[in-house]
Design an enzyme around this catalytic site. Structure first.
Site, PDB file in Angstrom:
ATOM      1  N   SER A  34       0.818  -1.215   0.000  1.00 44.15           N
ATOM      2  CA  SER A  34       0.000   0.000   0.000  1.00 44.15           C
ATOM      3  C   SER A  34       0.850   1.263   0.000  1.00 44.15           C
ATOM      4  CB  SER A  34      -0.890   0.001   1.241  1.00 44.15           C
ATOM      5  OG  SER A  34      -1.601   1.219   1.309  1.00 44.15           O
ATOM      6  N   ASN A  68       9.122   8.631   4.806  1.00 41.13           N
ATOM      7  CA  ASN A  68       8.019   9.365   4.199  1.00 41.13           C
ATOM      8  C   ASN A  68       7.065   9.864   5.268  1.00 41.13           C
ATOM      9  OD1 ASN A  68       5.042   8.177   3.917  1.00 41.13           O
ATOM     10  ND2 ASN A  68       6.449   6.426   4.071  1.00 41.13           N
ATOM     11  N   GLY A 108       1.153  11.334   4.738  1.00 40.46           N
ATOM     12  CA  GLY A 108      -0.069  11.756   5.428  1.00 40.46           C
ATOM     13  C   GLY A 108      -1.329  11.226   4.778  1.00 40.46           C
ATOM     14  N   ASN A 147      -5.206  -0.162   7.966  1.00 41.42           N
ATOM     15  CA  ASN A 147      -3.998   0.528   8.424  1.00 41.42           C
ATOM     16  C   ASN A 147      -4.307   1.168   9.778  1.00 41.42           C
ATOM     17  OD1 ASN A 147      -1.889   2.233   8.914  1.00 41.42           O
ATOM     18  ND2 ASN A 147      -2.077   3.417   7.016  1.00 41.42           N
ATOM     19  N   CYS A 197      -2.791   5.076  12.023  1.00 40.96           N
ATOM     20  CA  CYS A 197      -3.231   6.479  12.002  1.00 40.96           C
ATOM     21  C   CYS A 197      -3.550   6.952  13.418  1.00 40.96           C
ATOM     22  CB  CYS A 197      -4.487   6.650  11.172  1.00 40.96           C
ATOM     23  SG  CYS A 197      -4.732   5.420   9.936  1.00 40.96           S
ATOM     24  N   ILE A 249       5.289  -5.559   8.427  1.00 42.35           N
ATOM     25  CA  ILE A 249       5.046  -4.391   9.263  1.00 42.35           C
ATOM     26  C   ILE A 249       4.768  -3.129   8.423  1.00 42.35           C
ATOM     27  CG2 ILE A 249       6.464  -5.105  11.227  1.00 42.35           C
ATOM     28  CD1 ILE A 249       8.799  -3.504   9.976  1.00 42.35           C
ATOM     29  N   THR A 291       5.641   1.140   8.506  1.00 41.82           N
ATOM     30  CA  THR A 291       6.955   1.794   8.627  1.00 41.82           C
ATOM     31  C   THR A 291       7.389   2.003  10.084  1.00 41.82           C
ATOM     32  OG1 THR A 291       5.819   3.897   8.441  1.00 41.82           O
ATOM     33  CG2 THR A 291       6.774   3.017   6.419  1.00 41.82           C
ATOM     34  N   GLY A 337       8.419  -5.226   4.474  1.00 46.74           N
ATOM     35  CA  GLY A 337       9.405  -4.308   5.049  1.00 46.74           C
ATOM     36  C   GLY A 337      10.755  -4.643   4.443  1.00 46.74           C
ATOM     37  N   GLY A 338      11.185  -3.831   3.474  1.00 48.01           N
ATOM     38  CA  GLY A 338      12.533  -3.967   2.939  1.00 48.01           C
ATOM     39  C   GLY A 338      12.781  -5.125   2.002  1.00 48.01           C
TER      40      GLY A 338
END
Ligand SMILES: Cc1cc2nc3c(=O)[nH]c(=O)nc-3n(C[C@H](O)[C@H](O)[C@H](O)COP(=O)(O)O)c2cc1C
Length: 328
Positions: free
Chosen positions: A33, A81, A84, A150, A153, A214, A216, A266-267
């Site tokens: 995403s 990043n 937002g 998500n 937030c 995960i 970020t 993740g990565g």
């Protein structure tokens, strides 16, 4: 057989399919995403139908412009990043994005974000309402095969503390959202917590069908000449190869805490990275930041997983998670 079918077909004898609740994905490699939009920009670069899944950019109830610039900064082996959750909002998503998504042949998982439980419920409720009344797309596809929630937030009802840090809130949110949809619900967890396994258990107790792990990692870069943070908001979310060991460890921990499938990310930029996640306990993976430098990564990673399975005589991708020799 057309070129599309040839490229989408798994090598003979290998079962690359993955089941998430009622959803069967053709293979374990998805795009993460926020790094793939809703797919349009990548049409010329990526064979989208051959992906295991496309996880959309977050959809919120209202349109969001996102945070002020600068909102991206590179770090060694990573990217920070603070976008937002810029997105056109659920109504524009339904008008402009859903028709295109319903023509895709890969699984489409809609990433949902909000500031209150009601926000999340309203986004899913609105999408479900539309799907119930709309004519299906090509091959009877609706354009939505599941939702990824998500929970990183800030929750405006709890003084901005993220949903993802409070297991009780996660369980309640998951339970509420399960009532809104029969499609699989994937809870995407933040690593910025004391014990990610507690949060995963809460999601499972609430009825989640899978965990994505995960999101970020909080990070900050300071410009020492301008004496201010490189990101306008100060801190942001670190992604890319720098966080891979954090993601693998979280996947290892979470997959031992819950019985539902774990989707690791993740990565990941190479097949070996993805295989680490699968050995740690994931049943599927997602590729994010590395798409920016190599849009061919999903195809390369999938081919690499298949080659590795051949070398290690593994027939089914779901069996890889059983192969890790446990640490002493
Ligand atoms: C530019 C950017 C935007 C993102 N937007 C979202 C988002 O809208 N929703 C979400 O759940 N995760 C979002 N993420 C997080 C990624 O989906 C992923 O969890 C994270 O980047 C770790 O994977 P990676 O290292 O492969 O990028 C975003 C990441 C980046 C780099």
């Amino acid at each position: 057989m057309s070129e599309t079918e040839q490229r989408a077909a798994p090598p003979a004898g290998l079962d690359l399919s993955v089941r998430i609740g009622s959803l069967l994905m053709s293979n374990p490699v998805g795009v993460a995403s926020g790094t793939f939009g809703y797919g349009e920009e990548y049409d010329e670069l990526v064979h989208i139908d051959a992906l295991g899944a496309l996880y959309t950019k977050a959809v919120t109830l209202e349109p969001r412009k996102g945070n002020p610039a600068p909102r991206l900064v590179e770090t060694p082996m990573g990217l920070i990043n603070s976008i937002g959750l810029a997105n056109p909002g659920v109504e524009q998503f339904l008008e402009k994005k859903l028709p295109l998504l319903s023509r895709r042949r890969c699984a489409i998982i809609v990433n949902v974000a909000g500031s209150t439980e009601d926000d999340y419920a309203a986004v899913i409720g609105r999408i479900e309402e539309r799907l119930a009344s709309a004519a299906p797309g090509s091959e009877g596809r609706s354009g939505v095969d599941g939702y990824e929630i998500n929970v990183s937030c800030p929750n405006v009802h709890r003084g901005g503390m993220s949903f993802g840090t409070d297991p009780a809130l996660i369980e309640r949110l998951t339970r509420a959202l399960k009532k809104r949809t029969a499609r699989p619900l994937v809870l995407k967890l933040s690593p910025n917590v004391t014990d990610i396994a507690d949060v995963a258990r809460a999601a499972e107790a609430g009825g989640a069908d899978a965990i994505s792990c995960i999101n970020t990692v909080v990070g900050m870069v300071i410009d020492t000449e301008r004496l201010r943070p490189a990101i306008a908001r100060g801190t942001g979310g670190l992604s890319g190869p720098a966080i891979r060991p954090v993601g693998v460890a979280a996947t290892y921990k979470v997959s031992r805490a819950v019985g539902i499938p774990v989707i690791g990310l993740g990565g990941i930029s190479r097949a070996d990275d993805a295989i680490q996640y699968l050995l740690a306990g994931a049943q599927a993976v997602q590729i994010g930041t590395s798409l920016f430098s190599n849009p061919g990564a999903p195809q390369e990673v999938l081919e690499g997983i298949a080659a590795w399975m051949g070398r290690h005589s593994v027939k089914s991708v779901g069996d890889i998670r059983l192969m890790l020799r446990e640490p002493a």
